[in-house]
Design an enzyme around this catalytic site. Structure first.
Site, PDB file in Angstrom:
ATOM      1  N   TRP A 180      51.628  33.330  52.979  1.00 35.66           N
ATOM      2  CA  TRP A 180      50.979  32.516  51.946  1.00 35.66           C
ATOM      3  C   TRP A 180      51.684  32.884  50.641  1.00 35.66           C
ATOM      4  CZ3 TRP A 180      46.477  34.121  48.565  1.00 35.66           C
ATOM      5  CH2 TRP A 180      45.893  33.023  47.917  1.00 35.66           C
ATOM      6  N   ASP A 215      43.701  40.569  55.007  1.00 37.11           N
ATOM      7  CA  ASP A 215      43.214  39.391  54.271  1.00 37.11           C
ATOM      8  C   ASP A 215      42.584  38.443  55.290  1.00 37.11           C
ATOM      9  OD1 ASP A 215      42.705  37.279  52.634  1.00 37.11           O
ATOM     10  OD2 ASP A 215      44.804  36.817  52.168  1.00 37.11           O
ATOM     11  N   LYS A 256      36.028  28.949  52.956  1.00 42.55           N
ATOM     12  CA  LYS A 256      36.179  28.031  54.069  1.00 42.55           C
ATOM     13  C   LYS A 256      34.953  28.040  54.965  1.00 42.55           C
ATOM     14  CE  LYS A 256      40.551  28.387  52.651  1.00 42.55           C
ATOM     15  NZ  LYS A 256      40.995  29.161  51.494  1.00 42.55           N
TER      16      LYS A 256
HETATM   17  C1  LMR Z   1      45.795  27.329  51.218  1.00 45.79           C
HETATM   18  O1  LMR Z   1      46.605  28.171  51.626  1.00 45.79           O
HETATM   19  O2  LMR Z   1      46.046  26.116  51.185  1.00 45.79           O
HETATM   20  C2  LMR Z   1      44.441  27.780  50.757  1.00 45.79           C
HETATM   21  O3  LMR Z   1      44.290  29.139  50.977  1.00 45.79           O
HETATM   22  C3  LMR Z   1      44.181  27.394  49.366  1.00 45.79           C
HETATM   23  C4  LMR Z   1      45.014  28.192  48.390  1.00 45.79           C
HETATM   24  O4  LMR Z   1      44.409  28.847  47.527  1.00 45.79           O
HETATM   25  O5  LMR Z   1      46.235  28.194  48.486  1.00 45.79           O
END
Ligand code: LMR
Length: 398
Positions: free
Chosen positions: A130, A211, A246
């Protein structure tokens, strides 16, 4: 005064979500931000949340500051959900938990905490990750690196490489891990793989930072906490950031938690104190509404059972959408291996589509997928599935 500043390019995930909303076409599909939508394309307001809010509205209360660490009833509910109600780490008072401003707030406070406690420690994050993980921890002054995680060829975990790399890290390195529903790949470690990884983390005296933003969206609320509980069972010290965005569909309420598993009650008190000192100087104390709502659901056995059911419905719908996407793509494009839709779990699927294919999907078909090729699966439903798989088949045929 500030002319020298760079322009912010925008967040790669949210920016594309905004572009979707500005697209005037009526036929379009939003697979960008990790938001759960129901089959009608709506973000649900859970019945349990409505009930907790109705109870709260029936008995209006003043709104003083919450304690710096947050609501006590919320913090203990977070602990039970993560570790299981009767876990030894809870009975022995070895978990310092604060109510945080979303999962992101928990990562930020955890990052500041670790950088102060271990200023020389660097962090290892899965490849791919992420994107915001890098930004958050670099912003906390921590140097970041990646470890092998995902093989784009096989669309599977590179477990041996991951294990090899983590076992060679310097002592007190921080390792960011996703207990379930890995963002962005949807590829998780199996319980057996966690059991192999944990001794490596322990032997290297590494600091795991878990996480967990999608608890309940993988195999179930309890099952998805496997890694958290297995690490606690093994006697490790580690951090957990959790989020209710979520699984409570309460994105804007920013409900999260940061828990630090310690080796003794005395250490726990010191850690909690340091977390409070960090919170006090960033935002002083957390907001009340979402914390009260989630705590009243989690602490009421009847509402809890209903909530479990609501989470199960979201999970089941995601699984059926995955199945449908795989079936339709296999029928429309037999040469294309779409099994990843069903082998990956949770909110996201990692398509491996090229930049040109993603662009064609967006421009020709109004199908919005972020640049990494990650699909937010709940954006699909029985109304847009045909359209989506037709668009995919057309672009993949080239
Ligand atoms: C995502 O990865 O789309 C979600 O976790 C929202 C975000 O904050 O990026």
């Amino acid at each position: 005064m500030f002319e020298h500043l760079e322009k912010y390019a925008g967040d790669p995930i949210f920016r594309l979500g905004e572009a979707f909303h500005q697209d005037p076409r009526s036929q379009k599909v939003n697979l960008t931000v990790g938001l759960y939508y129901d089959n009608e394309g709506r973000i649900p307001l859970l019945k349990t949340v409505q009930e907790a809010e109705a109870r709260r509205n029936a008995n209006p209360q003043p709104r003083p500051y919450l304690p710096i660490e947050g609501l006590a009833s919320y913090r203990s509910a977070v602990q039970k959900l993560l570790f299981g109600a009767n876990h030894e780490v809870l009975r022995s008072g070895r978990v310092a938990t604060i109510q945080s401003v979303g999962g992101t707030g928990a990562l930020k406070v955890g990052g500041d905490f670790l950088h102060a406690a271990y200023p020389d420690s660097e962090m290892w994050i899965s490849d791919p990750a992420w994107d915001n993980h890098f930004a958050i921890f670099q912003g906390a002054g921590i140097k970041t690196h990646t470890y092998a995680y995902y093989d784009p060829e096989t669309k599977a975990l590179l477990f041996d490489q991951m294990l090899g790399q983590l076992s060679a890290l310097p002592k007190h390195s921080i390792v960011l891990l996703h207990p379930c529903c890995h963002n962005p790949t949807g590829v998780d470690l199996s319980p057996e793989q966690w059991r192999q990884l944990i001794p490596v983390l322990a032997a290297g005296e590494l600091i795991p930072f878990l996480d967990i933003a999608y608890q309940g969206f993988g195999a179930g609320l309890q099952e998805d906490a496997y890694a958290v509980r297995a690490m606690a069972d093994a006697g490790l010290s580690f951090l957990v950031a959790n989020s209710f965005s979520k699984n409570f569909s309460l994105y804007a309420e920013r409900c999260g938690g940061l828990s630090v598993v310690c080796s003794s009650p005395d250490e726990t008190e010191r850690v909690l104190g340091q977390l409070k000192a960090i919170v006090r100087r960033i935002y002083s104390n957390p907001p009340m509404h979402g914390g009260q709502v989630t705590a009243s659901v989690l602490n009421d056995p009847e509402l809890y059972a209903l909530w479990e059911d609501e989470v199960a419905q979201m999970r089941t719908r995601i699984a059926s959408v995955r199945q449908k996407a795989h079936e339709q793509l296999s029928a429309k494009l037999p040469a294309y291996d779409s099994r990843y839709f069903v082998t990956q779990r949770g909110m996201f699927s990692y398509t491996g589509l090229s930049t040109a294919q993603l662009q064609a999907l967006r421009e020709k078909h109004g199908v919005y997928i972020i640049d990494s090729g990650r699909i937010s699966v709940p954006g699909l439903n029985t109304h847009n599935m045909d359209y989506f798989t037709d668009a995919m088949a057309s672009v993949l045929r080239g």
